[in-house]
Design an enzyme around this catalytic site. Structure first.
Site, PDB file in Angstrom:
ATOM      1  CG  ASP A 189      -1.978   0.989   1.263  1.00  0.00           C
ATOM      2  OD1 ASP A 189      -1.806   2.045   0.621  1.00  0.00           O
ATOM      3  OD2 ASP A 189      -2.998   0.763   1.952  1.00  0.00           O
ATOM      4  CG  ASP A 209      -4.167   5.629   0.263  1.00  0.00           C
ATOM      5  OD1 ASP A 209      -3.469   4.610   0.154  1.00  0.00           O
ATOM      6  OD2 ASP A 209      -4.949   5.830   1.218  1.00  0.00           O
ATOM      7  CG  HIS A 236      -9.264   7.171   3.667  1.00  0.00           C
ATOM      8  ND1 HIS A 236      -8.347   8.037   3.144  1.00  0.00           N
ATOM      9  CD2 HIS A 236      -8.769   5.927   3.464  1.00  0.00           C
ATOM     10  CE1 HIS A 236      -7.328   7.331   2.664  1.00  0.00           C
ATOM     11  NE2 HIS A 236      -7.556   6.051   2.832  1.00  0.00           N
ATOM     12  CG  HIS A 276      -7.187   8.274   6.995  1.00  0.00           C
ATOM     13  ND1 HIS A 276      -5.848   8.106   7.184  1.00  0.00           N
ATOM     14  CD2 HIS A 276      -7.612   7.157   6.379  1.00  0.00           C
ATOM     15  CE1 HIS A 276      -5.479   6.927   6.698  1.00  0.00           C
ATOM     16  NE2 HIS A 276      -6.525   6.326   6.206  1.00  0.00           N
ATOM     17  CD  GLU A 287      -7.999   1.936   2.326  1.00  0.00           C
ATOM     18  OE1 GLU A 287      -7.092   1.099   2.453  1.00  0.00           O
ATOM     19  OE2 GLU A 287      -7.906   3.104   2.740  1.00  0.00           O
ATOM     20  CD  GLU A 321      -6.047   2.726  -0.509  1.00  0.00           C
ATOM     21  OE1 GLU A 321      -5.002   2.116  -0.172  1.00  0.00           O
ATOM     22  OE2 GLU A 321      -6.523   3.680   0.132  1.00  0.00           O
TER      23      GLU A 321
HETATM   24 MN    MN Z   1      -3.666   2.865   1.243  1.00  0.00          MN
HETATM   25 MN    MN Z   2      -6.253   4.450   2.127  1.00  0.00          MN
END
Ligand code: MN
Ligand code: MN
Length: 297
Positions: free
Chosen positions: A84, A95, A155, A163, A188, A283
Protein backbone atom coordinates in the site's frame (compact mmCIF):
# COMPACT_ATOMS: atom_id res chain seq x y z
CA UNK A 1 -6.81 21.93 -15.99
CA UNK A 2 -6.48 23.32 -12.48
CA UNK A 3 -3.17 23.10 -10.67
CA UNK A 4 -4.71 20.84 -8.02
CA UNK A 5 -5.97 18.42 -10.67
CA UNK A 6 -2.63 18.20 -12.45
CA UNK A 7 -0.87 17.53 -9.15
CA UNK A 8 -3.37 14.80 -8.23
CA UNK A 9 -2.84 13.21 -11.63
CA UNK A 10 0.93 13.36 -11.23
CA UNK A 11 0.76 11.80 -7.76
CA UNK A 12 -1.53 9.12 -9.19
CA UNK A 13 0.84 8.32 -12.07
CA UNK A 14 3.76 7.93 -9.68
CA UNK A 15 1.76 5.75 -7.31
CA UNK A 16 0.67 3.49 -10.16
CA UNK A 17 4.31 3.01 -11.20
CA UNK A 18 5.20 2.05 -7.63
CA UNK A 19 2.63 -0.74 -7.76
CA UNK A 20 4.21 -2.06 -10.97
CA UNK A 21 7.61 -1.97 -9.30
CA UNK A 22 6.21 -3.78 -6.26
CA UNK A 23 4.94 -6.57 -8.52
CA UNK A 24 8.40 -6.81 -10.09
CA UNK A 25 10.39 -7.03 -6.83
CA UNK A 26 8.15 -8.96 -4.40
CA UNK A 27 9.43 -12.57 -4.27
CA UNK A 28 10.11 -15.25 -1.69
CA UNK A 29 13.08 -14.34 0.50
CA UNK A 30 13.19 -10.62 -0.34
CA UNK A 31 13.57 -8.50 2.84
CA UNK A 32 10.45 -6.45 3.63
CA UNK A 33 12.72 -3.51 4.41
CA UNK A 34 14.15 -3.66 0.90
CA UNK A 35 10.66 -3.42 -0.62
CA UNK A 36 9.76 -0.44 1.60
CA UNK A 37 12.99 1.44 0.93
CA UNK A 38 13.03 0.73 -2.80
CA UNK A 39 9.49 2.06 -3.30
CA UNK A 40 10.03 5.08 -1.05
CA UNK A 41 13.23 6.10 -2.85
CA UNK A 42 11.56 5.54 -6.22
CA UNK A 43 8.77 7.91 -5.11
CA UNK A 44 11.34 10.68 -4.76
CA UNK A 45 13.19 9.74 -7.99
CA UNK A 46 9.90 10.12 -9.86
CA UNK A 47 9.27 13.59 -8.43
CA UNK A 48 6.86 12.84 -5.57
CA UNK A 49 7.13 12.50 -1.82
CA UNK A 50 5.87 9.63 0.33
CA UNK A 51 2.46 10.58 1.78
CA UNK A 52 2.97 7.76 4.29
CA UNK A 53 5.48 4.94 4.71
CA UNK A 54 5.12 1.98 2.36
CA UNK A 55 2.79 -0.46 4.12
CA UNK A 56 3.57 -4.10 3.54
CA UNK A 57 1.11 -6.64 4.90
CA UNK A 58 1.91 -10.33 4.78
CA UNK A 59 -1.08 -12.72 5.03
CA UNK A 60 -3.22 -11.78 8.09
CA UNK A 61 -1.27 -8.54 8.69
CA UNK A 62 -3.83 -6.19 7.22
CA UNK A 63 -2.64 -2.62 7.67
CA UNK A 64 -0.09 -0.25 9.25
CA UNK A 65 2.96 -2.49 9.07
CA UNK A 66 6.11 -0.91 7.69
CA UNK A 67 9.58 -2.26 8.31
CA UNK A 68 11.44 -0.85 11.30
CA UNK A 69 15.15 -0.14 10.86
CA UNK A 70 17.03 -3.44 10.72
CA UNK A 71 13.87 -5.49 10.07
CA UNK A 72 15.02 -9.11 9.62
CA UNK A 73 11.73 -10.29 8.06
CA UNK A 74 11.62 -11.59 4.51
CA UNK A 75 8.72 -12.50 2.26
CA UNK A 76 7.65 -16.03 3.22
CA UNK A 77 6.83 -18.88 0.86
CA UNK A 78 3.22 -19.31 -0.22
CA UNK A 79 2.28 -15.90 1.14
CA UNK A 80 -0.01 -13.12 0.06
CA UNK A 81 1.53 -9.65 0.22
CA UNK A 82 -0.34 -6.35 0.28
CA UNK A 83 1.69 -3.32 -0.77
CA UNK A 84 0.00 0.00 0.00
CA UNK A 85 1.72 3.17 -1.20
CA UNK A 86 1.03 6.88 -0.81
CA UNK A 87 2.49 9.65 -2.91
CA UNK A 88 1.95 13.36 -2.64
CA UNK A 89 2.84 16.18 -4.98
CA UNK A 90 2.66 19.45 -3.07
CA UNK A 91 0.23 17.88 -0.61
CA UNK A 92 -2.09 16.34 -3.23
CA UNK A 93 -2.22 12.68 -2.24
CA UNK A 94 -2.67 9.45 -4.17
CA UNK A 95 -3.21 6.36 -2.01
CA UNK A 96 -3.29 2.95 -3.71
CA UNK A 97 -2.64 -0.70 -2.97
CA UNK A 98 -2.08 -3.99 -4.72
CA UNK A 99 -2.10 -7.57 -3.42
CA UNK A 100 0.52 -9.93 -4.80
CA UNK A 101 0.30 -13.63 -4.27
CA UNK A 102 2.99 -16.27 -4.14
CA UNK A 103 0.38 -18.99 -3.77
CA UNK A 104 -2.21 -19.49 -6.49
CA UNK A 105 -4.70 -20.78 -3.92
CA UNK A 106 -5.17 -17.11 -3.04
CA UNK A 107 -5.91 -15.91 -6.57
CA UNK A 108 -9.67 -15.88 -5.90
CA UNK A 109 -9.22 -13.90 -2.71
CA UNK A 110 -7.10 -11.31 -4.53
CA UNK A 111 -9.54 -10.94 -7.40
CA UNK A 112 -12.50 -10.58 -5.01
CA UNK A 113 -11.05 -7.34 -3.61
CA UNK A 114 -10.19 -6.14 -7.13
CA UNK A 115 -13.70 -6.90 -8.39
CA UNK A 116 -15.25 -5.10 -5.40
CA UNK A 117 -13.04 -2.07 -6.07
CA UNK A 118 -14.09 -2.00 -9.71
CA UNK A 119 -17.80 -2.18 -8.78
CA UNK A 120 -17.38 0.52 -6.14
CA UNK A 121 -15.65 2.93 -8.55
CA UNK A 122 -18.40 2.31 -11.12
CA UNK A 123 -21.01 3.22 -8.50
CA UNK A 124 -19.22 6.23 -7.02
CA UNK A 125 -20.76 9.48 -8.28
CA UNK A 126 -22.24 12.69 -6.87
CA UNK A 127 -25.44 12.01 -4.92
CA UNK A 128 -24.77 8.38 -4.04
CA UNK A 129 -24.91 7.49 -0.34
CA UNK A 130 -21.68 6.16 1.12
CA UNK A 131 -23.79 3.33 2.59
CA UNK A 132 -24.63 2.29 -0.98
CA UNK A 133 -20.91 1.96 -1.81
CA UNK A 134 -20.54 -0.30 1.23
CA UNK A 135 -23.40 -2.45 -0.02
CA UNK A 136 -21.85 -2.69 -3.50
CA UNK A 137 -18.51 -3.80 -2.03
CA UNK A 138 -20.07 -6.35 0.31
CA UNK A 139 -22.19 -7.81 -2.48
CA UNK A 140 -19.21 -8.22 -4.82
CA UNK A 141 -17.06 -9.90 -2.17
CA UNK A 142 -19.83 -12.23 -0.94
CA UNK A 143 -20.66 -13.21 -4.53
CA UNK A 144 -17.09 -14.46 -4.95
CA UNK A 145 -17.44 -16.65 -1.85
CA UNK A 146 -15.39 -14.43 0.45
CA UNK A 147 -16.00 -12.10 3.38
CA UNK A 148 -15.39 -8.34 3.58
CA UNK A 149 -13.33 -6.96 6.47
CA UNK A 150 -16.03 -4.92 8.18
CA UNK A 151 -14.08 -2.51 10.38
CA UNK A 152 -11.78 -1.00 7.76
CA UNK A 153 -13.00 1.77 5.49
CA UNK A 154 -12.10 3.91 2.55
CA UNK A 155 -11.75 7.59 3.30
CA UNK A 156 -11.91 11.12 1.98
CA UNK A 157 -8.61 12.80 1.18
CA UNK A 158 -7.81 16.50 1.27
CA UNK A 159 -4.61 18.40 0.73
CA UNK A 160 -2.04 17.14 3.27
CA UNK A 161 -4.84 15.15 4.96
CA UNK A 162 -4.89 11.44 4.33
CA UNK A 163 -8.02 10.55 6.30
CA UNK A 164 -10.60 13.26 6.63
CA UNK A 165 -14.36 13.59 6.86
CA UNK A 166 -16.50 10.91 5.31
CA UNK A 167 -15.60 7.22 5.28
CA UNK A 168 -16.53 4.62 2.67
CA UNK A 169 -17.64 1.42 4.41
CA UNK A 170 -16.82 -2.02 3.02
CA UNK A 171 -20.09 -3.54 4.25
CA UNK A 172 -23.78 -2.58 4.07
CA UNK A 173 -25.73 -0.91 6.86
CA UNK A 174 -23.28 1.87 7.74
CA UNK A 175 -24.69 5.35 7.10
CA UNK A 176 -22.30 8.24 6.61
CA UNK A 177 -23.57 10.89 4.23
CA UNK A 178 -23.58 11.49 0.51
CA UNK A 179 -20.76 11.67 -2.04
CA UNK A 180 -20.30 15.11 -3.59
CA UNK A 181 -18.72 16.40 -6.77
CA UNK A 182 -15.15 17.59 -6.26
CA UNK A 183 -14.38 15.24 -3.40
CA UNK A 184 -11.42 12.89 -3.46
CA UNK A 185 -11.73 9.38 -2.02
CA UNK A 186 -9.53 6.40 -1.43
CA UNK A 187 -11.70 3.34 -2.06
CA UNK A 188 -10.25 0.25 -0.42
CA UNK A 189 -12.08 -3.04 -0.06
CA UNK A 190 -10.43 -5.73 2.06
CA UNK A 191 -11.47 -9.34 1.55
CA UNK A 192 -10.83 -12.44 3.64
CA UNK A 193 -11.88 -16.08 3.73
CA UNK A 194 -15.50 -17.02 4.38
CA UNK A 195 -14.58 -18.82 7.62
CA UNK A 196 -12.60 -15.82 8.95
CA UNK A 197 -13.85 -13.51 11.71
CA UNK A 198 -14.04 -10.72 9.13
CA UNK A 199 -12.65 -7.90 11.23
CA UNK A 200 -9.23 -6.63 12.25
CA UNK A 201 -7.86 -6.02 15.71
CA UNK A 202 -5.02 -3.96 17.11
CA UNK A 203 -1.66 -5.42 18.03
CA UNK A 204 0.91 -3.81 20.32
CA UNK A 205 3.27 -3.23 17.37
CA UNK A 206 3.75 0.36 16.18
CA UNK A 207 6.03 1.48 13.36
CA UNK A 208 4.02 4.38 11.90
CA UNK A 209 3.15 7.62 13.72
CA UNK A 210 1.79 11.06 13.04
CA UNK A 211 1.91 14.49 14.63
CA UNK A 212 -0.96 15.06 17.03
CA UNK A 213 -0.50 18.08 19.29
CA UNK A 214 1.79 20.69 20.77
CA UNK A 215 2.84 20.47 24.41
CA UNK A 216 5.54 21.89 26.67
CA UNK A 217 8.20 19.24 26.69
CA UNK A 218 10.75 18.52 29.38
CA UNK A 219 13.65 17.68 27.12
CA UNK A 220 15.13 19.88 24.44
CA UNK A 221 15.76 16.82 22.25
CA UNK A 222 12.07 15.97 22.28
CA UNK A 223 11.05 19.54 21.41
CA UNK A 224 13.52 19.61 18.52
CA UNK A 225 12.37 16.25 17.26
CA UNK A 226 8.73 17.37 17.33
CA UNK A 227 9.65 20.49 15.36
CA UNK A 228 11.42 18.39 12.76
CA UNK A 229 8.46 16.02 12.47
CA UNK A 230 6.01 18.90 12.00
CA UNK A 231 8.17 20.55 9.37
CA UNK A 232 8.84 17.41 7.39
CA UNK A 233 5.53 15.56 7.62
CA UNK A 234 2.81 17.94 8.91
CA UNK A 235 -0.15 15.68 9.71
CA UNK A 236 0.97 12.94 7.35
CA UNK A 237 2.02 9.56 8.76
CA UNK A 238 5.74 8.81 9.00
CA UNK A 239 7.86 5.78 9.86
CA UNK A 240 9.96 5.69 13.01
CA UNK A 241 12.59 4.24 10.65
CA UNK A 242 12.71 7.57 8.76
CA UNK A 243 14.06 9.42 11.78
CA UNK A 244 17.10 7.16 12.11
CA UNK A 245 19.73 8.54 9.80
CA UNK A 246 19.74 12.08 11.16
CA UNK A 247 19.74 11.55 14.95
CA UNK A 248 22.04 9.55 17.21
CA UNK A 249 20.16 6.44 18.35
CA UNK A 250 20.09 6.74 22.15
CA UNK A 251 18.95 10.36 22.49
CA UNK A 252 16.51 9.85 19.62
CA UNK A 253 14.90 6.86 21.34
CA UNK A 254 14.44 8.83 24.54
CA UNK A 255 13.02 11.88 22.77
CA UNK A 256 10.75 9.67 20.70
CA UNK A 257 9.38 7.90 23.79
CA UNK A 258 8.64 11.25 25.39
CA UNK A 259 6.68 12.43 22.34
CA UNK A 260 4.60 9.25 22.38
CA UNK A 261 4.01 9.44 26.14
CA UNK A 262 2.88 13.09 25.90
CA UNK A 263 0.72 12.20 22.88
CA UNK A 264 2.48 14.83 20.76
CA UNK A 265 2.72 12.03 18.23
CA UNK A 266 0.30 9.12 18.02
CA UNK A 267 0.94 5.60 16.73
CA UNK A 268 -0.95 3.60 14.15
CA UNK A 269 -1.13 0.10 15.59
CA UNK A 270 -0.48 -2.81 13.27
CA UNK A 271 -3.87 -4.39 12.46
CA UNK A 272 -4.33 -8.11 11.92
CA UNK A 273 -7.33 -10.19 10.91
CA UNK A 274 -8.86 -11.34 14.20
CA UNK A 275 -8.90 -15.05 13.33
CA UNK A 276 -5.48 -14.97 11.68
CA UNK A 277 -6.81 -15.58 8.16
CA UNK A 278 -5.18 -13.98 5.09
CA UNK A 279 -6.58 -10.68 3.85
CA UNK A 280 -6.42 -9.18 0.35
CA UNK A 281 -6.75 -5.47 -0.44
CA UNK A 282 -7.30 -3.39 -3.54
CA UNK A 283 -7.26 0.40 -3.44
CA UNK A 284 -7.55 3.34 -5.80
CA UNK A 285 -7.76 7.07 -5.28
CA UNK A 286 -10.57 8.67 -7.26
CA UNK A 287 -11.75 12.19 -8.02
CA UNK A 288 -15.53 12.60 -7.96
CA UNK A 289 -16.62 14.34 -11.14
CA UNK A 290 -19.98 15.39 -12.56
CA UNK A 291 -21.08 12.01 -13.93
CA UNK A 292 -18.94 9.55 -12.05
CA UNK A 293 -15.42 9.32 -10.77
CA UNK A 294 -11.97 9.41 -12.27
CA UNK A 295 -9.48 6.80 -11.08
CA UNK A 296 -6.07 8.47 -10.80
CA UNK A 297 -4.00 5.51 -9.63
MN1 MN B 1 -3.67 2.86 1.24
MN1 MN C 1 -6.25 4.45 2.13
Amino acid sequence: MTEALSKYLEAGRIAARLKDEAARIVAVGVPLLEVCERLESMTVELGGKPAFPVNIGVNEVTAHYTSPAGDPQTIPEDSMVKVDVGVHVDGYIADTAVTLTLNHEYDGLVSSAEEALLRATEALRPGVKVSEIGAVIERAIMRSGHRPVRNLMGHRIERYRLHTGKSLPNVSGIEGGIVEEGEVYAVEPFSTLQEAAGFVQDTAETYIFRYNREKRLRSRDAAELLDRIKQQHRFLPFASRWLRPTSPASSLDQAFRELVKERCIVPYRVLVEASGRPVSQAEHTVLVEKDGCRVIT
